[in-house]
Design a protein around this motif. Sequence first.
Motif, PDB file in Angstrom:
ATOM      1  N   ALA A  25      27.020 -28.438  39.504  1.00  0.00           N
ATOM      2  CA  ALA A  25      25.840 -28.484  40.369  1.00  0.00           C
ATOM      3  C   ALA A  25      26.232 -28.264  41.826  1.00  0.00           C
ATOM      4  CB  ALA A  25      25.116 -29.821  40.199  1.00  0.00           C
ATOM      5  N   GLN A  26      27.354 -28.863  42.232  1.00  0.00           N
ATOM      6  CA  GLN A  26      27.796 -28.653  43.604  1.00  0.00           C
ATOM      7  C   GLN A  26      28.187 -27.194  43.841  1.00  0.00           C
ATOM      8  OE1 GLN A  26      31.402 -30.689  45.074  1.00  0.00           O
ATOM      9  NE2 GLN A  26      30.215 -31.235  46.875  1.00  0.00           N
ATOM     10  N   GLU A  27      28.833 -26.566  42.860  1.00  0.00           N
ATOM     11  CA  GLU A  27      29.180 -25.148  42.996  1.00  0.00           C
ATOM     12  C   GLU A  27      27.925 -24.291  43.154  1.00  0.00           C
ATOM     13  OE1 GLU A  27      31.628 -23.981  39.733  1.00  0.00           O
ATOM     14  OE2 GLU A  27      33.231 -25.386  40.230  1.00  0.00           O
ATOM     15  N   LEU A  28      26.875 -24.602  42.375  1.00  0.00           N
ATOM     16  CA  LEU A  28      25.619 -23.861  42.509  1.00  0.00           C
ATOM     17  C   LEU A  28      25.015 -24.068  43.900  1.00  0.00           C
ATOM     18  CD1 LEU A  28      23.885 -24.484  39.046  1.00  0.00           C
ATOM     19  CD2 LEU A  28      24.600 -22.279  39.984  1.00  0.00           C
ATOM     20  N   ALA A  29      25.064 -25.298  44.406  1.00  0.00           N
ATOM     21  CA  ALA A  29      24.537 -25.563  45.740  1.00  0.00           C
ATOM     22  C   ALA A  29      25.300 -24.773  46.800  1.00  0.00           C
ATOM     23  CB  ALA A  29      24.606 -27.064  46.035  1.00  0.00           C
ATOM     24  N   LEU A  41      16.653 -24.617  39.764  1.00  0.00           N
ATOM     25  CA  LEU A  41      17.991 -25.016  40.177  1.00  0.00           C
ATOM     26  C   LEU A  41      17.935 -26.134  41.217  1.00  0.00           C
ATOM     27  CD1 LEU A  41      19.832 -21.582  40.357  1.00  0.00           C
ATOM     28  CD2 LEU A  41      20.123 -23.388  38.662  1.00  0.00           C
ATOM     29  N   ARG A  42      16.975 -26.063  42.130  1.00  0.00           N
ATOM     30  CA  ARG A  42      16.837 -27.137  43.113  1.00  0.00           C
ATOM     31  C   ARG A  42      16.495 -28.463  42.422  1.00  0.00           C
ATOM     32  NH1 ARG A  42      16.699 -26.818  48.470  1.00  0.00           N
ATOM     33  NH2 ARG A  42      16.811 -24.784  49.487  1.00  0.00           N
ATOM     34  N   ARG A  43      15.624 -28.368  41.402  1.00  0.00           N
ATOM     35  CA  ARG A  43      15.249 -29.606  40.704  1.00  0.00           C
ATOM     36  C   ARG A  43      16.451 -30.246  40.015  1.00  0.00           C
ATOM     37  NH1 ARG A  43      10.552 -26.576  39.135  1.00  0.00           N
ATOM     38  NH2 ARG A  43      11.554 -26.103  37.124  1.00  0.00           N
ATOM     39  N   VAL A  44      17.241 -29.435  39.308  1.00  0.00           N
ATOM     40  CA  VAL A  44      18.351 -30.030  38.565  1.00  0.00           C
ATOM     41  C   VAL A  44      19.444 -30.512  39.512  1.00  0.00           C
ATOM     42  CG1 VAL A  44      19.737 -27.943  38.130  1.00  0.00           C
ATOM     43  CG2 VAL A  44      19.709 -29.808  36.453  1.00  0.00           C
ATOM     44  N   ILE A  45      19.674 -29.811  40.619  1.00  0.00           N
ATOM     45  CA  ILE A  45      20.665 -30.281  41.596  1.00  0.00           C
ATOM     46  C   ILE A  45      20.192 -31.585  42.235  1.00  0.00           C
ATOM     47  CG2 ILE A  45      21.665 -29.755  43.851  1.00  0.00           C
ATOM     48  CD1 ILE A  45      21.890 -26.834  42.892  1.00  0.00           C
ATOM     49  N   ASP A  46      18.876 -31.674  42.535  1.00  0.00           N
ATOM     50  CA  ASP A  46      18.342 -32.930  43.080  1.00  0.00           C
ATOM     51  C   ASP A  46      18.458 -34.054  42.063  1.00  0.00           C
ATOM     52  OD1 ASP A  46      15.653 -31.541  45.129  1.00  0.00           O
ATOM     53  OD2 ASP A  46      17.754 -31.975  45.566  1.00  0.00           O
ATOM     54  N   PHE A  47      18.280 -33.716  40.777  1.00  0.00           N
ATOM     55  CA  PHE A  47      18.453 -34.745  39.737  1.00  0.00           C
ATOM     56  C   PHE A  47      19.859 -35.304  39.771  1.00  0.00           C
ATOM     57  CE2 PHE A  47      18.289 -36.921  35.737  1.00  0.00           C
ATOM     58  CZ  PHE A  47      19.540 -36.714  35.184  1.00  0.00           C
ATOM     59  N   TYR A  48      20.857 -34.422  39.770  1.00  0.00           N
ATOM     60  CA  TYR A  48      22.244 -34.895  39.797  1.00  0.00           C
ATOM     61  C   TYR A  48      22.515 -35.689  41.073  1.00  0.00           C
ATOM     62  CZ  TYR A  48      23.774 -32.312  35.671  1.00  0.00           C
ATOM     63  OH  TYR A  48      23.955 -31.876  34.394  1.00  0.00           O
ATOM     64  N   LEU A  49      21.996 -35.217  42.211  1.00  0.00           N
ATOM     65  CA  LEU A  49      22.251 -35.901  43.477  1.00  0.00           C
ATOM     66  C   LEU A  49      21.636 -37.303  43.486  1.00  0.00           C
ATOM     67  CD1 LEU A  49      23.131 -36.090  46.406  1.00  0.00           C
ATOM     68  CD2 LEU A  49      21.101 -34.765  47.056  1.00  0.00           C
ATOM     69  N   HIS A  50      20.367 -37.408  43.134  1.00  0.00           N
ATOM     70  CA  HIS A  50      19.696 -38.712  43.216  1.00  0.00           C
ATOM     71  C   HIS A  50      20.217 -39.682  42.157  1.00  0.00           C
ATOM     72  CE1 HIS A  50      16.655 -37.945  46.328  1.00  0.00           C
ATOM     73  NE2 HIS A  50      16.685 -36.694  45.901  1.00  0.00           N
ATOM     74  N   THR A  51      20.486 -39.168  40.947  1.00  0.00           N
ATOM     75  CA  THR A  51      21.007 -40.065  39.918  1.00  0.00           C
ATOM     76  C   THR A  51      22.416 -40.531  40.277  1.00  0.00           C
ATOM     77  OG1 THR A  51      19.743 -38.753  38.329  1.00  0.00           O
ATOM     78  CG2 THR A  51      21.250 -40.391  37.441  1.00  0.00           C
TER      79      THR A  51
END
Length: 911
Positions: free
Chosen positions: A647-651, A591-601
């Motif tokens: 992704a933000q909701e998961l964070a 989950l951290r990886r996919v949230i970081d993907f959305y954030l950085h992209t």
Amino acid sequence: MVQFRLLGEVQVVDRGRVMDINRHQQRCVLTALLVDANKLVTVDTLADRVWGNRLPQRPRESLYSYLSQLRAALSDADDVNIAQRSGGYQLSVDPESVDLHRFHELVAAARAADDGRAEGLLAEALALWTGDAFAGLDTEWVAGLRETLHGQRHAARLDLTDVRLRAGADSELVAELTELAAAHPLDERLAGQLMLALYRNGRQQDALRHYERIRRSLADELGVDPSPELRQRFQDILDGGTAPSRPVQTSLVPQQLPGAPAMFVGRGREIDRLDALLRDGDGSVVISAIGGTGGVGKTWLALRWAHLNADRFPDGRLYVNLRGFDPTAEPTPPNAALRSLLEGLGVDPAGIPADQDARTALYRSLVAGKKLLILVDNAADAAQVVPLLPGGSTCTVLITSRDRLAGLVTTHGAHPLSLDVFSDADARALLAARLGAGRVDAEPEAVAELLACCAGLPLALSIVAGRALAHPDFPLAVLAAELRDATARLGALDDSDPAASVRAVLACSVAALTTEQARVFSLLGLAPGPDISLPAAASLVGTSIGRAAATLTALEGVSLLQQRSPGRYRMHDLVRLYACEQVGAGQEAALRRVIDFYLHTAATADRLINPHRQAIALDPPVAGCEPARPNDALAWFDAEYPGLLAAQELAVQHGWHAQVWQLTWAASTYRIRRGHLRDDLDTALVALAAAQRLDDPAALAQSHRLLGHAYGRAGEHAKGIAHLRQTLALAEAAADLPVQAYTHHTLAQAWERQGDHAEALEHAIRGGALFQELGLAAWHARALNQRGWLLAQLGQHEGALAACEQALALVRAHDDRDTEASILDSLGFIAHGCGRYAEAVTYYEQSLAIADELGHTFYRASTLEKIGGTHAALGDDRRARTAWEAALDLYRRQNRLDDAVRLRTRLADDR
């Protein structure tokens, strides 16, 4: 039948006789069970509802005593039973016999009905009340629930008033509404009703005076302005209108249906039944509810029929998945489903009301009189569907659900269609369609065993067929033997629980995967949003895009994954449930990886569409396929926006506060460009809450600035300025000159929106000086343009022109197209103010071309209005009106009500 009364004094009435249930705690226990009739209420919940913090020494023994007395008192009632279940008690009763549940059912039915039926339903609902709810009971739980119910009663009363106002009963309502308004002086909906009734009775001045009273009261007691809806009602009455305007529909014909099943077999009888329902409709809306166990093919049937009959719905086909039985996500709230349907109908996202009742009203208005198919997939229950039903009689609604939806059948005349498992012939036909008749005919015994193990469940058959296709050289007897050996699991295929049945087949399918494929399959169940792209999936599972693509193709080949559109992958609900159950210890890291993907992209995409924006510090970038050009960045945001929100909701759920506020920051430019102003405000509020939990003054300052900007765009200027002042104070305390500069720039915008151009100019000058000192040339150009614009507003055209021309030279040297468009707009305004109208039109048109190039629909509306004004000054009324009407359409769809009212008045005066 025994009747239970809670909407007044708590009573049990049997054949006209009030039963003797007088002890306070005994009535509390009865009330606690009736509120959740036919549901298990745990002992701890019962005790809390009856005593709160004042528990007796032995609460369980006391509860048992009261329950025994209630059983004895109700022993003669055939349809009432209090049963002990594991962990608590359940009162089984016909909900129709409980006035509280009857009230809710009547109100829900009224909100889905036309006005003729709604008036009677609401009147019946309100007549159930004989006093304060639960009169005589005074526990903390009762008091809280009583307040909620009284609010619902008040809302139902206002619903009835709306119906009666539409029916023209204005004179009868004035006295009643005046009395209610005195009791609820801050209720804006009620105020709007009273104003309308007064106006229609020839009392325009009284209506305007009442608006002024509530405006002052809201300001004095809450520090807020009236809502946009109430301000619109005031403007309509002032202008001589009778009802507030609403966002308008575009000419879009919705085509939202997912693709039809490629290899559909059987279900001929069910398709004929649906055909007959549509053909034999009696003029009322046709509602068909397809029910059955999970995996039985409800959605396949609905989509097959919808595509076969597409030409019978010339006004379009709408589709919404309510996720009522989604294994990894909460059911879609009706308000969110309404948003999806309204967007499908062409309503601009910025013009969609926040309130559910307002959304329902707008939706029913837009579908009224149209020949539409509305496919509502995977509903949890009738309550989730009712707000989505049209109010007219021309649409066809097709619903799928595991729930029988008895409420829709009873109240709305829905036609239930229960879907059973496949017959042996249809099951065999499905395998033959997938595998080829030759392969099936060659192994009749193996096929017979496969059919028996799958027990006619279409999803199970499809997965087995997918496995066979993945191994075209394997005899079908091998697959049958594997199923036969898994006896402990395959026994579940005969169970009535569909989730267990599908799980057994999925286990066999996943067991055949490689270790890497099985790991990827399990992690894909965690994907945020309704689907996932290949780069996001690669980040989620922690592998390269190439390896991820190969694995996803393998999973798609055995029917564990679907590629509904190129490069985007989706799991069936039940498959996703099974995948989530297989996740091991790597869940949090994934989950951290996919949230970081959305954030950085998102941060990369944001830099492409707003290259001179202040950067924020992020961790080292993650692997992914990043957009290369501004148009690619906008397209990426368009496709991934639901995933970004998820992704933000998961964070938020995991307490990853830094990612929460950074995700808001990274997507804020996009939301403004596309007019997602409500989302911009909502996510900014979430961002600030997250930043307040971090020991990071810079994050807090940026979050206050995001929220201040969002409040300003939403028209809540005082709140916006308050947050921007907090940003400035934090930046000054930290000696952070860049943030001070950016905040002065934003404060100038905020004060301009307030109409205080002198204060705005002061902030613009201070911000410009800081940008120049910091060497931020592009932002210095923006500040110069802001200064020139404000000077022009103050009538100082010579100074304004010098500032803007200096800004234009600077900005063209730094390739800032967004700011160039804004400067050209300012120069157009200055030229207009100096009487150089032809020159002004040229500047405006150049500005508009850049705005269109950038996809800046918010900016386009304002420039169009100015172009219209300049054409009018040139005496070209036709071109002026064309530009104004285009601007007005955008204002309405972006929910910019103040701008819309101003421009509509100008258009009316220009006739």
